[in-house]
Design a protein around this motif. Structure first.
Motif, PDB file in Angstrom:
ATOM      1  N   LEU A  11      75.447 -10.331  11.003  1.00  0.00           N
ATOM      2  CA  LEU A  11      74.025 -10.481  10.719  1.00  0.00           C
ATOM      3  C   LEU A  11      73.271 -10.761  12.019  1.00  0.00           C
ATOM      4  CD1 LEU A  11      71.936 -10.648   8.385  1.00  0.00           C
ATOM      5  CD2 LEU A  11      72.273 -13.137   8.433  1.00  0.00           C
ATOM      6  N   PHE A  12      72.188 -10.042  12.240  1.00  0.00           N
ATOM      7  CA  PHE A  12      71.322 -10.108  13.434  1.00  0.00           C
ATOM      8  C   PHE A  12      71.883  -9.347  14.642  1.00  0.00           C
ATOM      9  CE2 PHE A  12      69.901 -14.069  11.249  1.00  0.00           C
ATOM     10  CZ  PHE A  12      68.613 -13.647  11.004  1.00  0.00           C
ATOM     11  N   ARG A  13      73.118  -8.846  14.540  1.00  0.00           N
ATOM     12  CA  ARG A  13      73.670  -8.086  15.666  1.00  0.00           C
ATOM     13  C   ARG A  13      73.281  -6.618  15.620  1.00  0.00           C
ATOM     14  NH1 ARG A  13      79.858 -10.334  15.836  1.00  0.00           N
ATOM     15  NH2 ARG A  13      79.487 -12.177  17.120  1.00  0.00           N
ATOM     16  N   ARG A  14      73.093  -6.100  14.428  1.00  0.00           N
ATOM     17  CA  ARG A  14      72.867  -4.671  14.265  1.00  0.00           C
ATOM     18  C   ARG A  14      71.388  -4.324  14.401  1.00  0.00           C
ATOM     19  NH1 ARG A  14      77.701  -5.024  14.325  1.00  0.00           N
ATOM     20  NH2 ARG A  14      77.065  -4.526  16.446  1.00  0.00           N
ATOM     21  N   SER A  15      71.134  -3.084  14.796  1.00  0.00           N
ATOM     22  CA  SER A  15      69.760  -2.580  14.851  1.00  0.00           C
ATOM     23  C   SER A  15      69.466  -1.823  13.553  1.00  0.00           C
ATOM     24  CB  SER A  15      69.573  -1.670  16.062  1.00  0.00           C
ATOM     25  OG  SER A  15      70.567  -0.663  16.085  1.00  0.00           O
ATOM     26  N   ALA A  16      68.271  -1.276  13.465  1.00  0.00           N
ATOM     27  CA  ALA A  16      67.873  -0.526  12.265  1.00  0.00           C
ATOM     28  C   ALA A  16      67.015   0.645  12.701  1.00  0.00           C
ATOM     29  CB  ALA A  16      67.120  -1.430  11.295  1.00  0.00           C
ATOM     30  N   SER A  17      66.706   1.541  11.775  1.00  0.00           N
ATOM     31  CA  SER A  17      65.890   2.714  12.071  1.00  0.00           C
ATOM     32  C   SER A  17      64.537   2.291  12.643  1.00  0.00           C
ATOM     33  CB  SER A  17      65.674   3.521  10.787  1.00  0.00           C
ATOM     34  OG  SER A  17      64.534   4.345  10.893  1.00  0.00           O
ATOM     35  N   VAL A  18      64.189   2.860  13.803  1.00  0.00           N
ATOM     36  CA  VAL A  18      62.914   2.536  14.445  1.00  0.00           C
ATOM     37  C   VAL A  18      61.753   2.847  13.512  1.00  0.00           C
ATOM     38  CG1 VAL A  18      61.375   3.077  16.376  1.00  0.00           C
ATOM     39  CG2 VAL A  18      63.838   2.919  16.756  1.00  0.00           C
ATOM     40  N   GLN A  19      61.806   4.001  12.850  1.00  0.00           N
ATOM     41  CA  GLN A  19      60.708   4.408  11.970  1.00  0.00           C
ATOM     42  C   GLN A  19      60.574   3.453  10.781  1.00  0.00           C
ATOM     43  OE1 GLN A  19      58.400   6.814  12.723  1.00  0.00           O
ATOM     44  NE2 GLN A  19      57.376   5.759  11.037  1.00  0.00           N
ATOM     45  N   THR A  20      61.719   3.040  10.239  1.00  0.00           N
ATOM     46  CA  THR A  20      61.669   2.106   9.104  1.00  0.00           C
ATOM     47  C   THR A  20      61.040   0.784   9.520  1.00  0.00           C
ATOM     48  OG1 THR A  20      63.654   3.119   8.150  1.00  0.00           O
ATOM     49  CG2 THR A  20      63.042   0.942   7.338  1.00  0.00           C
ATOM     50  N   ILE A  21      61.414   0.292  10.688  1.00  0.00           N
ATOM     51  CA  ILE A  21      60.847  -0.973  11.185  1.00  0.00           C
ATOM     52  C   ILE A  21      59.343  -0.827  11.366  1.00  0.00           C
ATOM     53  CG2 ILE A  21      60.826  -2.604  13.111  1.00  0.00           C
ATOM     54  CD1 ILE A  21      63.304  -2.725  11.254  1.00  0.00           C
ATOM     55  N   LYS A  22      58.898   0.297  11.921  1.00  0.00           N
ATOM     56  CA  LYS A  22      57.450   0.532  12.086  1.00  0.00           C
ATOM     57  C   LYS A  22      56.751   0.583  10.735  1.00  0.00           C
ATOM     58  CE  LYS A  22      57.552   3.014  16.507  1.00  0.00           C
ATOM     59  NZ  LYS A  22      57.348   4.332  17.175  1.00  0.00           N
ATOM     60  N   ASP A  23      57.391   1.221   9.754  1.00  0.00           N
ATOM     61  CA  ASP A  23      56.799   1.321   8.413  1.00  0.00           C
ATOM     62  C   ASP A  23      56.636  -0.059   7.778  1.00  0.00           C
ATOM     63  OD1 ASP A  23      56.742   4.048   8.710  1.00  0.00           O
ATOM     64  OD2 ASP A  23      58.541   4.430   7.509  1.00  0.00           O
ATOM     65  N   VAL A  24      57.671  -0.906   7.928  1.00  0.00           N
ATOM     66  CA  VAL A  24      57.609  -2.251   7.342  1.00  0.00           C
ATOM     67  C   VAL A  24      56.539  -3.082   8.060  1.00  0.00           C
ATOM     68  CG1 VAL A  24      58.885  -4.401   6.967  1.00  0.00           C
ATOM     69  CG2 VAL A  24      60.012  -2.205   6.570  1.00  0.00           C
ATOM     70  N   ASN A  66      59.257  -5.018  -0.377  1.00  0.00           N
ATOM     71  CA  ASN A  66      60.450  -5.322  -1.168  1.00  0.00           C
ATOM     72  C   ASN A  66      61.655  -4.793  -0.393  1.00  0.00           C
ATOM     73  OD1 ASN A  66      62.503  -5.654  -2.975  1.00  0.00           O
ATOM     74  ND2 ASN A  66      61.545  -4.534  -4.661  1.00  0.00           N
ATOM     75  N   PHE A  67      62.397  -5.707   0.232  1.00  0.00           N
ATOM     76  CA  PHE A  67      63.519  -5.283   1.076  1.00  0.00           C
ATOM     77  C   PHE A  67      64.644  -4.628   0.275  1.00  0.00           C
ATOM     78  CE2 PHE A  67      61.623  -8.518   3.959  1.00  0.00           C
ATOM     79  CZ  PHE A  67      61.379  -7.662   5.028  1.00  0.00           C
ATOM     80  N   ASP A  68      64.685  -4.855  -1.026  1.00  0.00           N
ATOM     81  CA  ASP A  68      65.697  -4.183  -1.863  1.00  0.00           C
ATOM     82  C   ASP A  68      65.517  -2.666  -1.825  1.00  0.00           C
ATOM     83  OD1 ASP A  68      67.130  -6.392  -2.710  1.00  0.00           O
ATOM     84  OD2 ASP A  68      65.845  -6.739  -4.460  1.00  0.00           O
ATOM     85  N   ASP A  69      64.282  -2.222  -1.583  1.00  0.00           N
ATOM     86  CA  ASP A  69      64.012  -0.780  -1.576  1.00  0.00           C
ATOM     87  C   ASP A  69      64.700  -0.062  -0.406  1.00  0.00           C
ATOM     88  OD1 ASP A  69      62.399  -1.148  -3.768  1.00  0.00           O
ATOM     89  OD2 ASP A  69      60.512  -1.131  -2.633  1.00  0.00           O
ATOM     90  N   TYR A  70      65.091  -0.816   0.640  1.00  0.00           N
ATOM     91  CA  TYR A  70      65.624  -0.179   1.853  1.00  0.00           C
ATOM     92  C   TYR A  70      67.150  -0.158   1.905  1.00  0.00           C
ATOM     93  CZ  TYR A  70      60.776  -0.663   3.271  1.00  0.00           C
ATOM     94  OH  TYR A  70      59.410  -0.591   3.319  1.00  0.00           O
ATOM     95  N   HIS A  71      67.790  -0.931   1.026  1.00  0.00           N
ATOM     96  CA  HIS A  71      69.263  -0.920   0.929  1.00  0.00           C
ATOM     97  C   HIS A  71      69.931  -1.152   2.286  1.00  0.00           C
ATOM     98  CE1 HIS A  71      68.542   0.599  -3.098  1.00  0.00           C
ATOM     99  NE2 HIS A  71      67.846   1.610  -2.594  1.00  0.00           N
ATOM    100  N   ASP A  72      69.347  -2.022   3.099  1.00  0.00           N
ATOM    101  CA  ASP A  72      69.923  -2.315   4.417  1.00  0.00           C
ATOM    102  C   ASP A  72      69.551  -3.747   4.785  1.00  0.00           C
ATOM    103  OD1 ASP A  72      70.778  -2.512   7.013  1.00  0.00           O
ATOM    104  OD2 ASP A  72      69.728  -0.736   7.751  1.00  0.00           O
TER     105      ASP A  72
END
Length: 424
Positions: free
Chosen positions: A262-275, A286-292
């Protein structure tokens, strides 16, 4: 073509590069002065290498991953630099980050016959960097590549896996870095900047059109990222804990405490911008919608890093960097003194965050995130100097201070209670 032939060809191409540089620029002295880091102690285990500033920490990329830069122009002539020590120092630096996703930027300009390592050294270096280093390296940007780089690629092609090769991106101009990294955090050598200007000037004999940057817009009333804690508080009915922090921490507490890494991994740049956009527009997430599970983790780190002033404040920076000069038995007391001096709002938000990180560390048997691991991730998201990015030499005290906050949370935060404070 044999390896020896390739090596000779590489040397020829390197000499061509040097000749072109000499023609396009007025002759400069070969050695740029070492980059003086005021925080670098002469007792640093790699002081002989670190003093040149070849390897630097340069903030985060657009995915929140730590960025390490390697500048060839800062390498002195080979007889003045022990390349074995250089390799050891590079590993020593990366060892602080390899358990997390990270990015490397390689500034090729300035590599010359006088300062280049041998081909044998390069092969040894590649073999030394085992899976531990390669697995979490998510991107390697090679800036200002030349034919020399292409020839090296042919030499190393049999050794380099297809998967690793896909992580390499060649960038012809510094401006290309902007779409991948937080460009202003990069400590780019002046020699590289001048070289870039020369290259752009040669492009069809004229400079490319300047991209106009629109003036900054005033923040939205619902803005969450890039605005002060006070701004968020004023726009959220006096709530002390920013909504982004409250919601990400609440979600991670429910569903992420035992997630390995937890906190070590990155995520999709576009998804982060969208959030971020949803939060800034005052819309629900709703973070459940992203399944990550790593998306709320990255959002939390991004929120902290984009504060105009670090949560621990610029005023505390020098005090925190001085923690290593305090006797070990007195460090927790010193941490407590520094924290007690924080503004009330910063103190409440920090206490909320550290309380949660302490919970995460208590589950380290499952998530592998000890206080030390969390400190490596959060240290530079909690404190940085007012004049830019923290130097490599400052990392040890910054991370140590953060580790002490997490490990000794109850002791450090038990003597100050603020009205209306809340805990996760």
């Amino acid at each position: 073509m044999s390896e020896i032939d390739y090596e000779k060809l590489a040397e020829i191409e390197l000499q061509k590069d040097e000749a072109e540089d000499t023609q396009s620029e007025q002759e400069e002295t070969f050695m740029s002065p070492p980059l003086e880091d005021p925080g670098l102690n002469i007792n640093h285990p790699y002081y002989d290498v670190a003093r040149h500033g070849i390897i630097q920490l340069a903030g985060d990329d657009n995915s929140g991953r730590k960025v390490i830069t390697f500048s060839c122009c800062r390498m002195p002539p080979s007889h003045q630099l022990n390349h074995t020590r250089l390799l050891e120092y590079l590993k020593y630096t990366l060892d602080q980050y390899v358990e997390n996703d990270y990015t490397v930027v390689y500034f090729h300009y300035g590599l010359k016959s006088l300062n280049k390592p041998s081909l044998k050294w390069l092969q040894t270096a590649y073999k030394e960097f085992d899976r531990k280093y390669k697995k979490n390296l998510k991107a390697l940007y090679v800036v200002h590549p030349t034919n020399f780089i292409k020839i090296l690629w042919n030499i190393f092609k049999p050794l380099i896996s297809h998967k690793f090769g896909k992580k390499i991106t060649y960038l012809n101009y510094l401006s290309d870095l902007r779409e991948h990294l937080k460009y202003d955090q990069l400590n780019i050598p002046q020699e590289v900047i001048r070289h870039d200007e020369n290259l752009r000037g040669k492009q069809k004999g004229k400079l490319p059109p300047v991209v106009k940057v629109p003036p900054p817009r005033p923040p939205l009333p619902t803005q969450q990222f890039g605005v002060s804690l006070q701004y968020i508080k004023d726009k959220n009915k006096g709530e002390l804990i920013p909504p982004v922090m409250k919601e990400t921490i609440s979600y991670l507490k429910r569903k992420g405490l035992q997630v390995e890494g937890l906190f070590r991994r990155s995520a999709s740049v576009q998804t982060i911008k969208d959030v971020q956009k949803l939060y800034n527009q005052g819309k629900s997430v709703n973070f459940d919608d992203y399944h990550d599970i790593h998306i709320p983790a990255v959002i939390l780190k991004t929120f902290l890093r984009e504060l105009p002033q670090p949560l621990l404040t610029f005023e505390c920076y020098d005090h925190i960097v001085g923690i290593t000069s305090v006797e070990s038995s007195l460090r927790v007391t010193r941490c407590k003194q520094i924290i007690q001096g924080l503004p009330e709002h910063n103190y409440v938000v920090l206490k909320y965050l550290i309380c949660f990180l302490h919970m995460v560390s208590q589950e380290s048997i499952y998530n592998r995130m000890t206080a030390s691991s969390l400190a490596c991730v959060f240290g530079l998201n909690l404190i940085w100097p007012s004049n830019g990015t923290a130097s490599l030499s400052a990392l040890v005290p910054l991370n140590l201070f953060t580790e002490l906050l997490i490990d000794f949370y109850m002791n450090i935060f038990n003597s100050r209670t603020v009205p209306c404070e809340v805990l996760p």
